[in-house]
Design an enzyme around this catalytic site. Structure first.
Site, mmCIF file in Angstrom:
data_model
loop_
_atom_site.group_PDB
_atom_site.id
_atom_site.type_symbol
_atom_site.label_atom_id
_atom_site.label_comp_id
_atom_site.label_asym_id
_atom_site.label_seq_id
_atom_site.Cartn_x
_atom_site.Cartn_y
_atom_site.Cartn_z
ATOM 1 N N ALA A 174 117.240 -20.793 51.342
ATOM 2 C CA ALA A 174 117.279 -22.113 51.992
ATOM 3 C C ALA A 174 116.077 -22.984 51.636
ATOM 4 O O ALA A 174 116.210 -24.204 51.521
ATOM 5 C CB ALA A 174 117.373 -21.938 53.501
ATOM 6 N N HIS A 190 108.605 -16.133 60.183
ATOM 7 C CA HIS A 190 109.127 -16.655 58.916
ATOM 8 C C HIS A 190 110.384 -17.504 59.143
ATOM 9 O O HIS A 190 110.583 -18.518 58.481
ATOM 10 C CB HIS A 190 109.424 -15.503 57.954
ATOM 11 C CG HIS A 190 109.871 -15.936 56.605
ATOM 12 N ND1 HIS A 190 109.046 -16.613 55.731
ATOM 13 C CD2 HIS A 190 111.059 -15.802 55.977
ATOM 14 C CE1 HIS A 190 109.714 -16.873 54.619
ATOM 15 N NE2 HIS A 190 110.940 -16.390 54.742
ATOM 16 N N GLU A 203 114.664 -23.326 48.889
ATOM 17 C CA GLU A 203 114.816 -23.911 47.555
ATOM 18 C C GLU A 203 115.847 -25.040 47.507
ATOM 19 O O GLU A 203 115.913 -25.781 46.528
ATOM 20 C CB GLU A 203 115.176 -22.822 46.538
ATOM 21 C CG GLU A 203 114.043 -21.857 46.244
ATOM 22 C CD GLU A 203 113.805 -20.813 47.331
ATOM 23 O OE1 GLU A 203 112.636 -20.425 47.520
ATOM 24 O OE2 GLU A 203 114.784 -20.391 48.001
ATOM 25 N N TYR A 207 121.965 -16.280 49.990
ATOM 26 C CA TYR A 207 121.145 -15.151 50.430
ATOM 27 C C TYR A 207 121.979 -14.170 51.256
ATOM 28 O O TYR A 207 121.848 -12.971 51.119
ATOM 29 C CB TYR A 207 119.950 -15.666 51.231
ATOM 30 C CG TYR A 207 118.916 -14.622 51.533
ATOM 31 C CD1 TYR A 207 117.950 -14.289 50.589
ATOM 32 C CD2 TYR A 207 118.906 -13.958 52.743
ATOM 33 C CE1 TYR A 207 116.993 -13.324 50.854
ATOM 34 C CE2 TYR A 207 117.959 -12.989 53.018
ATOM 35 C CZ TYR A 207 117.005 -12.667 52.079
ATOM 36 O OH TYR A 207 116.062 -11.709 52.348
ATOM 37 N N ASN A 226 124.731 -31.333 55.820
ATOM 38 C CA ASN A 226 123.845 -30.185 55.930
ATOM 39 C C ASN A 226 124.540 -29.044 56.673
ATOM 40 O O ASN A 226 124.796 -29.145 57.862
ATOM 41 C CB ASN A 226 122.562 -30.577 56.655
ATOM 42 C CG ASN A 226 121.557 -29.458 56.732
ATOM 43 O OD1 ASN A 226 121.839 -28.314 56.415
ATOM 44 N ND2 ASN A 226 120.362 -29.792 57.180
ATOM 45 N N CYS A 256 122.059 -20.218 54.992
ATOM 46 C CA CYS A 256 121.961 -19.570 56.292
ATOM 47 C C CYS A 256 120.586 -18.937 56.441
ATOM 48 O O CYS A 256 120.077 -18.315 55.506
ATOM 49 C CB CYS A 256 123.046 -18.502 56.399
ATOM 50 S SG CYS A 256 123.024 -17.603 57.966
ATOM 51 N N ARG A 296 130.423 -19.389 62.703
ATOM 52 C CA ARG A 296 130.283 -20.809 62.372
ATOM 53 C C ARG A 296 130.796 -21.119 60.963
ATOM 54 O O ARG A 296 131.312 -22.201 60.701
ATOM 55 C CB ARG A 296 128.826 -21.234 62.513
ATOM 56 C CG ARG A 296 128.400 -21.348 63.964
ATOM 57 C CD ARG A 296 126.873 -21.342 64.121
ATOM 58 N NE ARG A 296 126.473 -21.475 65.513
ATOM 59 C CZ ARG A 296 126.531 -20.522 66.428
ATOM 60 N NH1 ARG A 296 127.013 -19.345 66.115
ATOM 61 N NH2 ARG A 296 126.137 -20.733 67.661
ATOM 62 N N ILE A 333 118.761 -16.426 59.248
ATOM 63 C CA ILE A 333 118.973 -15.590 60.431
ATOM 64 C C ILE A 333 117.611 -15.158 60.965
ATOM 65 O O ILE A 333 116.761 -14.679 60.210
ATOM 66 C CB ILE A 333 119.852 -14.370 60.096
ATOM 67 C CG1 ILE A 333 121.239 -14.839 59.617
ATOM 68 C CG2 ILE A 333 119.981 -13.445 61.311
ATOM 69 C CD1 ILE A 333 122.163 -13.724 59.158
#
Length: 174
Positions: free
Chosen positions: A62, A103, A64, A31, A128, A95, A142, A97
């Site tokens: 994420a 949401h 899915e 994404y 993960n 990721c 990160r 954000i």
């Protein structure tokens, strides 16, 4: 294991036993393209360094990722109940954000809860690296770093659990 020498997945993994011969499913949610590319680069660098092979699939986001893992289980491609499974473990890369609505909380909570539910229920070694951050800058900090980034960390976690599973199988045979 009582009365036998202590062994750890970490010790085995540092000697290459965790990755050597392992075949890992990477499920990516690109994404955020730049973050995804960095996570994948680190994951792949670590898999190569550990002499593990992999296959990559992508999903839209994420949420899915757990669905894709569940489908792989249903197809018999991964999981402890199938001796002929194609994959020894899974690495999730994505990721989330924080935005202006709730949401973010829904996606983070559900993606991580169901990913772990499927992994635990099916004894799937899982790494993960679904990053949950406030800003894209935090995500990139990160994700970047190759073998020092979170993609590589997730691979090391997955391979350590694969090594642990191999120890348990060896113990069962003794």
């Amino acid at each position: 294991m009582v009365g036998k020498g202590q062994r750890s997945a970490e010790a085995s993994d540092s000697q290459g036993a965790g990755g050597l011969g392992a075949h890992v499913l990477i499920i990516e949610a690109p994404y955020y393209k730049t973050v995804s590319e960095e996570l994948a680069a680190g994951a792949i660098a670590e898999l190569d360094a550990q002499q593990a092979t992999y296959e990559r699939i992508t999903v839209p986001g994420a949420l899915e990722i757990p669905l894709a893992l569940a489908q792989a289980v249903k197809a018999g491609l991964i999981g402890s109940d199938d001796a002929n499974a194609r994959f020894d473990g899974c690495v999730a890369l994505g990721c989330v954000i924080r935005g202006e609505t709730s949401h973010y909380d829904t996606v983070c909570n559900n993606a991580n809860h169901w990913l772990m539910e499927i992994a635990v229920r099916n004894a799937i070694p899982l790494g993960n690296a679904i990053l949950t951050v406030d800003t894209e800058a935090q995500a990139l900090a990160r994700a970047r770093g190759g073998r020092e980034g979170k993609g590589a960390d997730a691979v090391r976690a997955c391979l350590a659990v694969i090594a642990l599973e191999r120890i348990f199988v060896d113990e069962d045979l003794e």
